[in-house]
Every structure is written in structure tokens, then in C-alpha cells.
Write a protein that holds these residues in place. Structure first.
Motif, short mmCIF file in Angstrom:
data_model
loop_
_atom_site.label_atom_id
_atom_site.label_comp_id
_atom_site.label_asym_id
_atom_site.label_seq_id
_atom_site.Cartn_x
_atom_site.Cartn_y
_atom_site.Cartn_z
N ALA A 11 0.81 -1.22 0.00
CA ALA A 11 0.00 0.00 0.00
C ALA A 11 0.84 1.27 0.00
CB ALA A 11 -0.93 0.00 1.21
N SER A 12 1.93 1.26 0.72
CA SER A 12 2.73 2.47 0.93
C SER A 12 3.12 3.13 -0.39
CB SER A 12 4.00 2.06 1.70
OG SER A 12 4.87 3.12 1.81
N GLU A 13 2.75 4.42 -0.54
CA GLU A 13 2.86 5.09 -1.85
C GLU A 13 4.28 5.11 -2.39
OE1 GLU A 13 1.08 8.95 -1.84
OE2 GLU A 13 1.50 9.24 -3.97
N GLY A 15 6.73 3.05 -1.29
CA GLY A 15 7.39 1.87 -0.75
C GLY A 15 7.80 0.85 -1.81
N ILE A 16 8.56 -0.13 -1.35
CA ILE A 16 9.08 -1.20 -2.22
C ILE A 16 7.93 -2.09 -2.71
CG2 ILE A 16 10.54 -3.26 -2.25
CD1 ILE A 16 12.32 -1.76 -0.11
N GLY A 17 6.97 -2.38 -1.83
CA GLY A 17 5.85 -3.26 -2.21
C GLY A 17 5.02 -2.68 -3.33
N LEU A 34 -1.78 -7.50 -0.02
CA LEU A 34 -2.23 -7.58 1.38
C LEU A 34 -1.49 -6.52 2.19
CD1 LEU A 34 -2.46 -11.02 3.15
CD2 LEU A 34 -1.55 -9.04 4.33
N ASP A 35 -2.25 -5.72 2.92
CA ASP A 35 -1.61 -4.66 3.73
C ASP A 35 -2.56 -4.30 4.87
OD1 ASP A 35 0.84 -2.46 2.76
OD2 ASP A 35 -0.40 -1.96 4.50
N ILE A 36 -2.01 -3.74 5.93
CA ILE A 36 -2.84 -3.27 7.04
C ILE A 36 -3.48 -1.93 6.68
CG2 ILE A 36 -1.10 -1.93 8.32
CD1 ILE A 36 -2.10 -3.62 10.83
N ASP A 61 -3.57 -7.62 9.05
CA ASP A 61 -2.32 -7.55 9.80
C ASP A 61 -1.59 -8.86 9.52
OD1 ASP A 61 -0.32 -7.76 11.70
OD2 ASP A 61 -1.59 -7.18 13.40
N ILE A 62 -0.38 -8.79 8.98
CA ILE A 62 0.30 -10.03 8.58
C ILE A 62 0.59 -10.96 9.76
CG2 ILE A 62 1.39 -9.37 6.41
CD1 ILE A 62 3.95 -8.76 8.11
N ALA A 63 0.57 -10.44 10.97
CA ALA A 63 0.85 -11.29 12.13
C ALA A 63 -0.42 -11.91 12.73
CB ALA A 63 1.59 -10.50 13.20
N ASN A 87 7.15 -11.31 0.77
CA ASN A 87 6.88 -10.70 2.08
C ASN A 87 7.66 -9.40 2.21
OD1 ASN A 87 5.06 -12.35 3.73
ND2 ASN A 87 6.55 -13.96 3.27
N ILE A 88 6.94 -8.30 1.99
CA ILE A 88 7.59 -6.99 2.02
C ILE A 88 7.12 -6.16 3.22
CG2 ILE A 88 7.75 -4.80 0.77
CD1 ILE A 88 7.96 -6.36 -1.79
N ALA A 89 5.93 -6.41 3.72
CA ALA A 89 5.42 -5.63 4.87
C ALA A 89 6.40 -5.69 6.03
CB ALA A 89 4.06 -6.17 5.30
N THR A 154 16.67 -4.17 17.73
CA THR A 154 15.41 -4.93 17.66
C THR A 154 15.07 -5.25 16.21
OG1 THR A 154 14.63 -3.89 19.67
CG2 THR A 154 12.97 -4.87 18.27
N TYR A 155 15.21 -4.25 15.36
CA TYR A 155 14.94 -4.44 13.93
C TYR A 155 15.91 -5.47 13.34
CZ TYR A 155 14.63 -3.21 8.95
OH TYR A 155 14.50 -3.23 7.58
N ALA A 156 17.21 -5.33 13.68
CA ALA A 156 18.21 -6.27 13.16
C ALA A 156 17.86 -7.69 13.57
CB ALA A 156 19.59 -5.88 13.68
N SER A 158 14.90 -8.91 14.25
CA SER A 158 13.71 -9.38 13.52
C SER A 158 14.09 -9.84 12.11
CB SER A 158 12.64 -8.29 13.47
OG SER A 158 12.99 -7.26 12.56
N LYS A 159 15.05 -9.14 11.50
CA LYS A 159 15.47 -9.53 10.15
C LYS A 159 16.34 -10.79 10.20
CE LYS A 159 13.27 -6.41 7.83
NZ LYS A 159 12.21 -6.76 6.86
N GLY A 160 17.05 -10.98 11.32
CA GLY A 160 17.79 -12.22 11.49
C GLY A 160 16.85 -13.42 11.55
N THR A 187 19.15 1.33 2.71
CA THR A 187 19.00 2.74 2.35
C THR A 187 18.31 2.95 1.00
OG1 THR A 187 21.23 2.80 3.32
CG2 THR A 187 20.20 4.89 2.78
N ILE A 188 17.12 2.39 0.92
CA ILE A 188 16.26 2.62 -0.24
C ILE A 188 15.39 3.84 0.08
CG2 ILE A 188 14.53 1.59 -1.76
CD1 ILE A 188 17.27 0.06 -1.64
N ASP A 189 15.16 4.67 -0.91
CA ASP A 189 14.48 5.94 -0.69
C ASP A 189 12.97 5.75 -0.51
OD1 ASP A 189 13.88 8.59 -0.48
OD2 ASP A 189 14.15 9.05 -2.61
N THR A 190 12.59 5.31 0.71
CA THR A 190 11.18 5.17 1.07
C THR A 190 10.96 5.95 2.38
OG1 THR A 190 11.38 3.24 2.54
CG2 THR A 190 11.30 2.80 0.17
N ASP A 191 9.81 5.74 3.00
CA ASP A 191 9.50 6.50 4.22
C ASP A 191 9.67 5.67 5.50
OD1 ASP A 191 8.88 8.65 2.60
OD2 ASP A 191 6.77 8.04 2.42
#
Ligand SMILES: NC(=O)c1ccc[n+]([C@@H]2O[C@H](COP(=O)([O-])OP(=O)(O)OC[C@H]3O[C@@H](n4cnc5c(N)ncnc54)[C@H](O)[C@@H]3O)[C@@H](O)[C@H]2O)c1
Length: 249
Positions: A11-13, A15-17, A34-36, A61-63, A87-89, A154-156, A158-160, A187-191
Motif C-alpha cells: 500500500a505504501s505510496e 514503498g518497495i511493495g 495484502l496490507d494493514i 495484519d500479517i501477524a 513478504n515486504i510488509a 530490535t529491527y536487526a 527481527s530480520k535475522g 538505504t532505499i528511498d522510502t519513508d
């Protein structure tokens, strides 16, 4: 003839998805988005109208396993057979561990890691049953580098979890002509990194980027398109870095 690709986080305008959904629709893929964010429905309708493909948008919600089940059931009923799951969300977190509370940890792990588990759990059995499929999960350089320019521990973590899950799942489903790979951007130019990377914020990001510029969602989308293509069938359990040289190897 392409099948249906399910893309989470479309959905994100900026975004990568969304970029991937646009690219795949242009290439004739059918889409289950699929998006929240309820905007996902308009995205699907606009792409169907513009490209003459079948596309459906579902809010979930994907979770949340029940919400994901309901969304995927609609895709399976209304669209051609699903052949790819991307899975991009996801969400970021700039909080270092000393400042992070349990709620932050649980939120980021729930969305990024549990969310990827839930969608794989719902979609992959169908790919296995039909004897063909492609799964791409979004990792991050932050996992490899011990955090990113913006996102911290925390983010790192989750990606692990996503990378470990992807590699193990790749082995489990390999005999069924289902591949599972990770695309790890930086560092992709998204929000997602606390909003737009404005002129004031850019120098801090660019200072770490050997190529001297931010990446674009379209560049990530092009890589994902290759990995979900038929010709990528000998690639599985791999992590593809797309990071402007911020990490080599
Ligand atoms: N932009 C980058 O530099 C970068 C770098 C490394 C990894 N990534 C990863 O790429 C992916 C996409 O990031 P982006 O930059 O396009 O971000 P974005 O914020 O533009 O898009 C994220 C999308 O996920 C959706 N989403 C968030 N939580 C959700 C949930 N619980 N259920 C369903 N949908 C949900 C949002 O609504 C949004 O559409 C993420 O997994 C991110 O971690 C991005």
C-alpha cells in the motif's frame, strides 16, 4: 502465462511493495495485495484497470493468522493459482537496546518475524501441493551489519529471524520446486526510516554509501521480479544484497 503473486506491504505510496506491484502488473502478473493500510484496495483496483490483469487488495495484519487466512482465501477463490509470495510488509525501529522496552521488541518481532512466518505458513503449503512456487522475504543489511544507519538492534534481530526462517524453509520445500530467497536492501528511498529522507537528513545516509546515492524501490522490485521468475529455479536459500556497497560480501 504468469500466475498470481501475493505481495504483503503493497500500500505504501513510496514503498518497495507498491513499486513491485506496479512492475509485476506491467509484466502480466496477477496480484493479491495484502496490507494493514486500506489504501491497498485502491492500489489493486488501479493496477487491474491500468494493466488488464486480475488484482485484489485485502486488509490484514500479517501477524494475525485469521486475518491472513481470510485474505489469502479470497485471493485463492478470485485469482489464478498463486505461484509467488513476496513478504515486504514490515516496520523499522531506531531504538537501541538500552532504551528499548519489551513492548517495542514484541511489536517489531511480531510484525516482521511472526508476520513472515504467518504468511509463509498460510501460502507455502499450496505451493508445495501444486509442485511449484517462489518465495522472497525482505531481510536487511541491518541484520548483517549490526544495525543500520537508522534501525537498531530490535529491527536487526527481527530480520535475522526472517533470514534463518527463509534458509530453513528453502531446504524443507526444495524437493517440491519451491524456492525461498531473501533480498536484503539498505538505504532505499522510502519513508520507513522515520519518514522521507529529506535534504537535511540525506548527508548522514550518503556518508555511508559508496555509490553516493540512495537506492530506489524500482531497483529492489527488479531484483525480486527476477527471483520469482521461472528461470530462477536453481537459486534457493540465498540472500541477495542490494545495498549500494554499504556492505561487501
Ligand atoms: N527502505 C529501506 O531502506 C529498507 C532497507 C532494508 C529493508 N527494508 C525492508 O523492506 C520492506 C519494505 O520497506 P519500505 O521501505 O517499502 O517501507 P514502507 O513503510 O514504505 O512499507 C511498509 C508497508 O508494510 C505495511 N505494513 C506495516 N505493518 C504491517 C502489518 N502488521 N500488516 C500488514 N502490512 C503492514 C505498511 O502499511 C506499508 O505499506 C520492509 O520489510 C523493510 O524492513 C527496507
Amino acid at each position: 502465462m504468469n500466475g498470481t503473486a501475493i505481495i504483503t506491504g503493497a500500500a505504501s505510496e513510496r514503498g518497495i511493495g507498491r513499486a513491485l506491484a506496479e512492475r509485476l502488473a506491467g509484466a502480466g502478473w496477477h496480484l493479491g495485495l495484502l496490507d494493514i493500510d486500506p489504501e491497498v484496495k485502491e492500489v489493486a483496483a488501479a493496477l487491474a484497470a491500468a494493466h488488464g490483469v486480475s488484482a485484489a487488495g485485502a486488509v490484514a495484519d500479517i501477524a494475525d493468522p485469521d486475518a491472513v487466512d481470510a485474505a489469502v482465501s479470497v485471493f485463492e477463490a478470485d485469482l489464478p493459482p498463486v505461484t509467488a509470495l513476496v513478504n515486504i510488509a514490515g516496520v523499522s525501529s531506531p531504538v537501541p537496546l538500552v532504551d528499548a522496552d519489551l513492548a517495542t521488541w514484541e511489536r517489531v518481532l511480531r510484525i516482521n518475524a511472526t508476520g513472515t512466518f504467518v504468511t509463509c505458513k498460510r501460502v507455502v503449503p499450496g505451493l508445495v501441493e501444486r509442485g511449484y512456487g517462489r518465495v522472497v522475504n525482505l531481510g536487511s543489511t541491518a541484520m548483517q551489519n549490526g544495525g543500520g544507519t537508522y534501525s537498531k538492534s530490535t529491527y536487526a534481530a527481527s530480520k535475522g529471524a526472517i533470514e534463518g526462517l527463509s534458509r530453513a524453509l528453502a531446504l524443507e520445500v526444495a524437493p517440491h520446486r519451491v524456492t525461498v530467497n531473501v533480498v536484503a536492501p539498505a538505504t532505499i528511498d522510502t519513508d520507513i526510516m522515520g519518514g522521507r529522507i529529506t535534504e537535511e537528513r540525506a548527508p548522514a545516509f550518503l556518508a555511508q554509501l559508496p555509490v553516493g546515492r540512495l537506492g530506489t524501490p524500482r531497483e529492489v522490485a527488479a531484483l525480486v521480479e527476477f527471483l520469482i521468475g521461472e528461470e530462477a529455479g536453481y537459486i534457493t536459500g540465498a540472500t541477495y544484497n542490494i545495498n549500494g556497497g554499504i556492505r561487501i560480501g
